[in-house]
Scaffold this active site. Structure first.
Site, PDB file in Angstrom:
ATOM      1  N   LYS A 197      25.395  48.923  54.449  1.00 14.73           N
ATOM      2  CA  LYS A 197      26.340  49.210  54.913  1.00 14.73           C
ATOM      3  C   LYS A 197      27.999  48.657  54.496  1.00 14.73           C
ATOM      4  O   LYS A 197      28.271  48.555  53.269  1.00 14.73           O
ATOM      5  CB  LYS A 197      26.721  47.942  56.179  1.00 14.73           C
ATOM      6  CG  LYS A 197      28.031  48.331  56.782  1.00 14.73           C
ATOM      7  CD  LYS A 197      28.894  47.134  57.567  1.00 14.73           C
ATOM      8  CE  LYS A 197      29.323  46.571  56.259  1.00 14.73           C
ATOM      9  NZ  LYS A 197      30.867  47.643  56.805  1.00 14.73           N
ATOM     10  N   THR A 252      35.863  36.715  47.948  1.00 12.37           N
ATOM     11  CA  THR A 252      35.717  36.130  47.905  1.00 12.37           C
ATOM     12  C   THR A 252      35.250  35.084  49.205  1.00 12.37           C
ATOM     13  O   THR A 252      34.741  34.246  49.575  1.00 12.37           O
ATOM     14  CB  THR A 252      36.414  34.972  46.510  1.00 12.37           C
ATOM     15  OG1 THR A 252      36.637  35.839  45.257  1.00 12.37           O
ATOM     16  CG2 THR A 252      35.778  33.799  46.479  1.00 12.37           C
ATOM     17  N   GLU A 272      29.403  39.897  44.238  1.00 14.96           N
ATOM     18  CA  GLU A 272      29.900  40.141  43.228  1.00 14.96           C
ATOM     19  C   GLU A 272      31.257  40.142  43.653  1.00 14.96           C
ATOM     20  O   GLU A 272      31.355  41.262  45.206  1.00 14.96           O
ATOM     21  CB  GLU A 272      30.030  41.607  42.784  1.00 14.96           C
ATOM     22  CG  GLU A 272      30.043  42.338  41.729  1.00 14.96           C
ATOM     23  CD  GLU A 272      31.119  42.773  41.138  1.00 14.96           C
ATOM     24  OE1 GLU A 272      31.978  41.996  41.284  1.00 14.96           O
ATOM     25  OE2 GLU A 272      30.750  44.343  41.386  1.00 14.96           O
TER      26      GLU A 272
HETATM   27  P1  NAI Z   1      36.340  42.871  52.328  1.00 12.73           P
HETATM   28  O1  NAI Z   1      35.372  41.338  51.819  1.00 12.73           O
HETATM   29  O2  NAI Z   1      36.634  42.519  53.560  1.00 12.73           O
HETATM   30  O3  NAI Z   1      34.481  44.150  52.275  1.00 12.73           O
HETATM   31  C1  NAI Z   1      33.743  44.396  52.039  1.00 12.73           C
HETATM   32  C2  NAI Z   1      32.825  44.561  52.547  1.00 12.73           C
HETATM   33  O4  NAI Z   1      32.161  43.705  53.502  1.00 12.73           O
HETATM   34  C3  NAI Z   1      33.067  45.346  53.774  1.00 12.73           C
HETATM   35  O5  NAI Z   1      31.867  46.444  53.401  1.00 12.73           O
HETATM   36  C4  NAI Z   1      33.396  44.785  54.752  1.00 12.73           C
HETATM   37  O6  NAI Z   1      32.943  45.673  56.015  1.00 12.73           O
HETATM   38  C5  NAI Z   1      32.622  43.965  54.583  1.00 12.73           C
HETATM   39  N1  NAI Z   1      32.773  42.673  55.369  1.00 12.73           N
HETATM   40  C6  NAI Z   1      33.443  41.988  56.047  1.00 12.73           C
HETATM   41  N2  NAI Z   1      34.311  41.349  56.606  1.00 12.73           N
HETATM   42  C7  NAI Z   1      31.812  40.436  57.002  1.00 12.73           C
HETATM   43  C8  NAI Z   1      31.639  39.974  57.111  1.00 12.73           C
HETATM   44  N3  NAI Z   1      32.155  38.881  58.059  1.00 12.73           N
HETATM   45  N4  NAI Z   1      30.445  39.817  56.991  1.00 12.73           N
HETATM   46  C9  NAI Z   1      29.798  40.685  56.883  1.00 12.73           C
HETATM   47  N5  NAI Z   1      30.294  41.334  55.991  1.00 12.73           N
HETATM   48  C10 NAI Z   1      31.668  41.760  55.773  1.00 12.73           C
HETATM   49  O7  NAI Z   1      37.577  43.023  51.356  1.00 12.73           O
HETATM   50  P2  NAI Z   1      39.014  44.375  51.544  1.00 12.73           P
HETATM   51  O8  NAI Z   1      39.414  43.406  53.132  1.00 12.73           O
HETATM   52  O9  NAI Z   1      37.858  45.716  52.303  1.00 12.73           O
HETATM   53  O10 NAI Z   1      39.608  44.032  50.597  1.00 12.73           O
HETATM   54  C11 NAI Z   1      40.120  42.524  50.661  1.00 12.73           C
HETATM   55  C12 NAI Z   1      40.272  41.747  49.558  1.00 12.73           C
HETATM   56  O11 NAI Z   1      38.907  42.047  48.473  1.00 12.73           O
HETATM   57  C13 NAI Z   1      40.459  42.877  47.996  1.00 12.73           C
HETATM   58  O12 NAI Z   1      42.060  42.861  48.053  1.00 12.73           O
HETATM   59  C14 NAI Z   1      40.168  42.630  46.966  1.00 12.73           C
HETATM   60  O13 NAI Z   1      41.616  41.476  46.240  1.00 12.73           O
HETATM   61  C15 NAI Z   1      38.755  42.327  47.161  1.00 12.73           C
HETATM   62  N6  NAI Z   1      37.755  43.029  46.944  1.00 12.73           N
HETATM   63  C16 NAI Z   1      37.404  43.269  45.485  1.00 12.73           C
HETATM   64  C17 NAI Z   1      36.204  43.988  45.462  1.00 12.73           C
HETATM   65  C18 NAI Z   1      35.276  44.028  44.082  1.00 12.73           C
HETATM   66  O14 NAI Z   1      35.159  44.146  43.915  1.00 12.73           O
HETATM   67  N7  NAI Z   1      34.940  42.831  44.347  1.00 12.73           N
HETATM   68  C19 NAI Z   1      36.484  45.197  46.464  1.00 12.73           C
HETATM   69  C20 NAI Z   1      37.071  44.867  48.070  1.00 12.73           C
HETATM   70  C21 NAI Z   1      37.866  44.184  47.442  1.00 12.73           C
END
Ligand code: NAI
Ligand code: MG
Length: 499
Positions: A197, A252, A272
């Site tokens: 996804k 996280t 990660e």
């Molecule tokens: P997010 O963690 O919400 O999104 C990452 C992935 O998780 C996306 O594919 C999203 O659709 C999916 N996702 C979201 N909610 C979910 C759920 N309840 N169950 C399963 N999958 C779910 O991150 P977001 O909101 O885009 O960004 C927020 C913050 O997260 C950023 O500001 C940053 O601090 C951090 N982040 C860290 C990343 C990394 O590389 N470690 C990458 C992206 C964001």
């Protein structure tokens, strides 16, 4: 949709984004069962870029069934050599379409085209090639056993590494194609089948990759790609009772939700997550290299890197010079739309991220931080923010402790190695760290004490398919890339025979 009429864009890209992005299940492309779609935006303008099928629970369920069937069918019977050849073929196809993928990535994510071309796409190609080689090298061991309660008996005991089964993979938007490669490469090399996804902000390159996967000749159902929202498609995938493992990269906060969802069938989990990485500059470093390195550690990919060097610790005696150097570099960075050839930094990925980063800037200023470069958003079109260096910060401030995920670094002075280490380690994250010094023993002494999955010495943001990457503490579980990543995708079976 200004992009669709752009004369400079590759016709294949225009054609691709003009179609509604579909879902790949069992080798066939379809709409979402609900018929719903979502929009993905061009972050340089804020305009809608493309429309994509919004997969949800029903689509995820179909995809998992297809993945299970493929796992038990042709994919499971394929030789490891043939599996490796398919992954290599995918790498070749991706390389042949480098320019197209680089453009898609820049349109959807915002990053400069020059970066998509030299980093995102080539690193993905290299990762697939590296993993293709592993397909034939997933080995167990023969183990001499003694069995104290069976005197005189003889045994032949060995281990096998077998695929975990059906793997759900949820990826973020900061390196959309590369994160797909990091996830798919080891899963396929070890013989798993996948439901992937992509992030809702950047689904396009994964969908296009799905077309190449089909073209390469992977059996139907080995890789299923279901774009959709996190709370719906992502949640359904992580909770699905017939998924054997979930691999996640992102926040996280969502990492914790994934864990809870995985508890139902106790599926394996690898994560990660975030970072707030310390980058430590000693007075005996090559200062020019350290200044350049400190700037790129935070400004690469607009700071939207989980391993961004966002806490810059500088030895007191050179603090002013290094801050001035990094600030000068920040001011010189050409910020603009990713497609423009002289752009060095593009927009943040979304309005949400722009608001989040600006919120952190406000919070820092309200607590007394000062900007020696940048400090605000740029213009009213697109999601641009200035490369920013903050000083006058305090260890407890939110801008020092929390992941900003934007081009914002906090510069903090320190006295010596003994005093900087406890501060550098005093954070919930432990993904990466940087050290700048010419003193080799000090570098390795400090590296040993840093609680981080990656330590860069006199360099930063060096990635390689062979080098494991992942976090201590709340930065995650498990390692991606390198040999270590294979362990996340295999089960060990011990076979014991009495002779
Ligand atoms: P997010 O963690 O919400 O999104 C990452 C992935 O998780 C996306 O594919 C999203 O659709 C999916 N996702 C979201 N909610 C979910 C759920 N309840 N169950 C399963 N999958 C779910 O991150 P977001 O909101 O885009 O960004 C927020 C913050 O997260 C950023 O500001 C940053 O601090 C951090 N982040 C860290 C990343 C990394 O590389 N470690 C990458 C992206 C964001
Ligand atoms: Mg989110």
């Amino acid at each position: 949709m200004g992009i669709a009429t752009s004369p400079t864009l590759d016709a294949r890209v225009i054609n691709f984004i003009g179609r509604t992005g579909k879902i790949l299940i069992d080798g066939k492309w379809s709409e979402a069962a609900s018929g719903k779609t979502f929009d993905t935006y061009n972050p340089a303008t804020g305009e809608i870029l493309a429309r994509v099928a919004a997969g949800d629970r029903i689509d995820i369920d179909r995809a998992v069934k297809a993945a299970r069937k493929a796992f038990e069918g042709p994919w499971g019977r394929m030789t490891s050599s043939d599996r490796g050849k398919l992954i290599w073929k995918l790498a070749d196809l991706l390389e042949q379409h480098l320019e197209e993928f680089a453009t898609l990535e820049t349109l959807d994510n915002g990053k400069p085209l020059t970066i998509s071309r030299v980093a995102d796409v080539p690193l993905a190609v290299d990762l697939f090639r590296y993993m293709a080689g592993w397909a034939t090298k997933i080995e167990g061991t023969t183990i001499p056993i003694s069995v104290p309660y069976a005197p005189g008996a003889k045994f032949l005991a060995y281990t096998k590494r077998e695929p975990v089964g059906v793997v759900g993979q949820i990826i973020p938007w900061n390196f959309p194609l590369l994160m797909a490669a990091w996830k798919l490469g080891p899963a396929l090399a070890t013989g798993n089948t996948v439901v992937l996804k992509p992030a809702e902000q950047t689904p396009l390159s994964a969908i296009r990759l799905g077309e190449l996967i089909t073209e390469a000749g992977f059996p139907e159902g080995v890789v299923n790609i279901v774009p959709g929202l996190g709370e719906t498609a992502g949640a359904a995938l992580s909770a699905h009772p017939d998924v054997d493992k979930i691999a996640f990269t992102g926040s996280t906060e969502v990492g914790r939700l994934i864990l809870q969802a995985a508890a139902g069938n106790l599926k394996k989990v690898s994560l990660e997550l975030g970072g707030k990485s310390p980058n430590i500059v000693f007075a005996d470093s090559d200062m020019k290299a350290a200044i350049g390195g400190a700037a790129s550690a935070i400004f690469f990919n607009h700071g939207q890197c989980c391993c961004a060097g966002s806490r810059l610790y500088i030895e007191q005696s050179i603090f002013d010079q290094v801050v001035e150097g990094v600030s000068n570099q920040a001011k010189k960075i050409k910020v603009g739309p990713g497609l423009e050839p002289d752009t060095q930094m593009g927009p943040l990925v979304s309005k949400e991220q722009l608001d989040r980063v600006c919120g952190y800037l406000e919070s820092g200023f309200s607590e007394g931080a000062k900007a020696t470069a940048g400090g605000k958003k740029i213009g009213n079109q697109g999601y641009f923010v200035e490369p920013t260096v903050l000083v006058n910060t305090d260890h407890k401030m939110k801008v020092v402790q929390e992941e900003i995920f934007g081009p914002v670094v906090t510069a903090i002075p320190f006295k010596d190695a003994d005093s900087v280490l406890p501060i550098a380690n005093d954070n919930i994250y432990g993904l990466a760290a940087g050290i700048w010094t010419k003193d080799i023993s000090k570098a390795h002494r400090v590296a040993e004490k840093l609680r981080a999955g990656t330590v860069w010495i006199n360099c930063y943001n060096i990635f390689d398919a062979a080098l494991p990457f992942g976090g201590y503490k709340q930065s995650g579980w498990g390692r991606e890339m390198g040999k270590d990543s294979l362990e996340l995708y295999t089960e060990v079976k011990a076979v014991c025979t009495m002779l």
